[in-house]
Design an enzyme around this catalytic site. Structure first.
Site, PDB file in Angstrom:
ATOM      1  N   ASP A 192       1.361  -1.302   0.009  1.00 36.19           N
ATOM      2  CA  ASP A 192      -0.224   0.069  -0.094  1.00 36.19           C
ATOM      3  C   ASP A 192       0.365   1.683   0.059  1.00 36.19           C
ATOM      4  O   ASP A 192       0.362   2.045  -1.221  1.00 36.19           O
ATOM      5  CB  ASP A 192      -1.191  -0.021   1.223  1.00 36.19           C
ATOM      6  CG  ASP A 192      -1.650  -1.193   1.318  1.00 36.19           C
ATOM      7  OD1 ASP A 192      -2.603  -1.255   0.063  1.00 36.19           O
ATOM      8  OD2 ASP A 192      -2.277  -1.858   2.424  1.00 36.19           O
ATOM      9  N   THR A 205      -0.155  -6.379   3.583  1.00 37.87           N
ATOM     10  CA  THR A 205      -1.934  -6.300   3.468  1.00 37.87           C
ATOM     11  C   THR A 205      -2.668  -5.825   2.753  1.00 37.87           C
ATOM     12  O   THR A 205      -3.417  -6.711   2.455  1.00 37.87           O
ATOM     13  CB  THR A 205      -1.655  -5.270   4.962  1.00 37.87           C
ATOM     14  OG1 THR A 205      -2.122  -3.594   4.282  1.00 37.87           O
ATOM     15  CG2 THR A 205      -2.068  -5.535   5.992  1.00 37.87           C
ATOM     16  N   ARG A 261      11.154  -1.009  14.540  1.00 34.74           N
ATOM     17  CA  ARG A 261      11.683  -1.548  12.633  1.00 34.74           C
ATOM     18  C   ARG A 261      12.578  -2.327  13.065  1.00 34.74           C
ATOM     19  O   ARG A 261      12.422  -2.897  11.465  1.00 34.74           O
ATOM     20  CB  ARG A 261      12.417  -0.550  12.223  1.00 34.74           C
ATOM     21  CG  ARG A 261      11.297   0.711  12.801  1.00 34.74           C
ATOM     22  CD  ARG A 261      11.693   1.687  11.383  1.00 34.74           C
ATOM     23  NE  ARG A 261      11.745   1.658   9.658  1.00 34.74           N
ATOM     24  CZ  ARG A 261      10.462   1.683   8.976  1.00 34.74           C
ATOM     25  NH1 ARG A 261      10.066   2.416  10.060  1.00 34.74           N
ATOM     26  NH2 ARG A 261      11.199   1.335   7.862  1.00 34.74           N
ATOM     27  N   GLY A 317      -0.495   4.532   7.378  1.00 40.39           N
ATOM     28  CA  GLY A 317       0.279   3.947   7.671  1.00 40.39           C
ATOM     29  C   GLY A 317       1.382   5.141   7.575  1.00 40.39           C
ATOM     30  O   GLY A 317       2.531   4.544   7.858  1.00 40.39           O
TER      31      GLY A 317
END
Length: 521
Positions: free
Chosen positions: A171, A215, A278, A483
């Protein structure tokens, strides 16, 4: 299993090969050798036919499986003469030509090799390149090597001659391409990007999405599945659907354009917290979600919104947005909204009031403020908001009022387990065409704003205690904008109806026909 049919007429053949002629992707000539030629001879012998000469066609078509995935099918048609082969080739080619104007001829393909699954290049070569080659689509492929390179390619490269831009990645890759394309289009039209009420221009280039992320919400919502072959086939056939886009401004400054989701409170905190981990990869979101859930914070703020005035569709509808959706079909372009005369200064707590130009306002403490442009469905969250539409010119604004950990867990489970989160008494949902959010800090007894986050705080030299509550209250959160993190809590959001055209058909599940070997005599 290969099937064999005798089809005495070309028109019958076209019908049997593919019921919907638009689904014929390509036709190729070839010689019948090996197993295909042997099958053809056996078929001819059983039916008392002369053994056909080794002339055949390969017709590539598409079908939809019961799972909703589109498949590429190959039909081998064995003919008895070269003349018959040529006649059939011309007939099927004429069918394809009827729809060729809708199909892209030249595409820019941008591959993010570091997307969620780290398999962008492999997915493109294995599932997509062959589909584009069969459809005779010329492609210029760019593999990004650093962050923001996709944005640079779209903003700076000469796009003349392209019919669209295809992103292979998650995305984030799609958002980067769309933001760059929208900004370039508005800049070329000399429009003020920082004006929330400006009427934006739709780009002339369509956007294609090949899912290769973790996703892939946008691909899932526009095709109904997370499948690169489905996306590639719908791009090659030129299907198109309009997507709503939200412009997000802070103090008359454009932050970004969003395509799927905006979240303040819990979902903003999760993205912010995840930046500390991360090194964990995508697993960091699970840890950050757990930590934020245990913290159970709520935030003071005022939400003003412009309700949708079309009551033919609501967030509680049972019918989902799908291919040929009647709600999205007739929607026009975005019409600028008047901002109204909204007073956000110290309203009474937990009330809804009418303001000018039909804006409404809600003030209180919220665990989460979510705005879903799409249903935000994915394999990880099959529930989402099933009544959201791709192009109805609205977002579904979900306000989760301050609640206990157990209550918020119930809300999260409803989303992730395909339940309905909208019937909870501490959850409100409004279908809106625009909304604004402004933080309202808690005040001490002397009227001074205090920094929150602990039970005991100091303001003007005196100690102020906040009573124990079901949720700890903090001053501000961050916004999760598709995001990406925005630390500007006060925002102005406007919906632009079907501002982007995407190569997709919309979710659809039908039964298709299988491929096989067709002997034509």
């Amino acid at each position: 299993m290969e099937t064999q049919h005798q089809l005495p007429f070309i028109s019958d053949l076209c019908y049997q090969v593919i019921k919907t002629k638009q689904n014929i992707l390509a036709v190729k000539t070839c010689e019948s050798t090996g197993k295909r030629a042997s099958l053809a001879r056996k078929f001819s012998a059983r039916n008392g036919l002369e053994i056909p000469l080794p002339h055949s066609l390969k017709v590539y078509s598409t079908k939809i499986s019961r799972s909703g995935k589109w498949k590429l099918c190959k039909h081998c048609i064995v003919c008895s003469s070269q003349q018959q082969t040529q006649s059939l080739l011309e007939n099927i080619t004429s069918v394809i030509q009827k729809y060729v104007s809708l199909r892209p001829k030249h595409l820019m393909v941008i591959i993010n090799p570091r997307g969620g699954r780290l398999k962008g290049e492999k997915i493109y070569q294995k599932y997509v390149a062959n589909v584009f080659n069969l459809a005779e689509i010329k492609t210029d492929v760019f593999v990004t090597k650093y962050q923001e390179q996709a944005r640079e390619l779209v903003m700076e490269r000469d796009l003349s001659g392209y019919d669209g831009i295809v992103g292979v990645g998650g995305d984030g890759t799609v958002h980067e391409i769309v933001n760059a394309l929208l900004k370039r289009t508005q800049n070329e039209a000399d429009l003020d990007l920082d004006d929330p009420e400006v009427k934006l221009i739709r780009p002339k280039f369509k956007v294609g999405i090949i899912p290769a992320g973790s996703t892939d919400v946008i691909a899932f919502d526009t095709t109904g599945v997370n499948d690169p072959v489905t996306s590639a086939v719908q791009i090659a056939q030129g299907f198109s659907v309009g997507l709503d886009v939200c412009s997000v401004h802070h103090n008359n400054y454009l932050l970004r354009y969003t395509l799927s989701f905006l979240g303040y409170g819990f979902f903003g905190d999760v993205v912010k917290e995840s930046e500390n981990y991360r090194w964990m990869g995508t697993n960091r979101y699970g840890l950050a979600g757990l930590l934020r859930y245990l913290g159970n914070r709520s935030y003071h703020g005022t939400v003003s919104y412009l309700p949708n005035d079309d009551h033919s569709h609501t967030p509680w509808d049972s019918e989902m947005c799908k291919a040929g959706c009647s709600v999205c079909k007739d929607k026009g372009e975005y019409i600028p909204l008047e901002s109204g005369d909204v007073n956000l200064d110290e309203p009474d707590q937990n009330i809804t009031v009418k303001v000018s130009n039909q804006w409404e306002m809600k003030h209180g403490e919220f665990n989460a403020i979510n705005a879903a442009i799409l249903s935000c469905t994915s394999l990880k969250a099959p529930g989402g908001l099933p009544a959201a539409h791709l192009g109805n010119g609205c977002v579904d604004l979900v306000l989760v009022k301050r609640c206990s950990r157990l209550q918020y867990l119930r809300y999260l489970l409803r989303i992730s387990l395909n339940g309905n989160p909208l019937d909870l008494d501490y959850v409100e949902v409004h279908r809106v065409k625009a909304f604004k959010f402004q933080t309202t800090p808690l005040l001490s007894a002397s009227g001074s704003a205090i920094e929150q986050g602990n039970e005991a705080m100091s303001a003007n030299g005196e100690t102020v205690y906040i009573p124990r509550r079901q949720a700890s209250v903090s001053s501000t959160s961050s916004w999760n904008l598709d995001g990406e993190i925005s630390d500007q809590p006060d925002i102005d959001v406007r919906v632009h109806c079907q501002l982007i055209q995407v190569f997709a058909r919309g979710p659809e599940i039908t039964e298709g026909t299988g491929s096989g070997l067709l002997c034509f005599h």
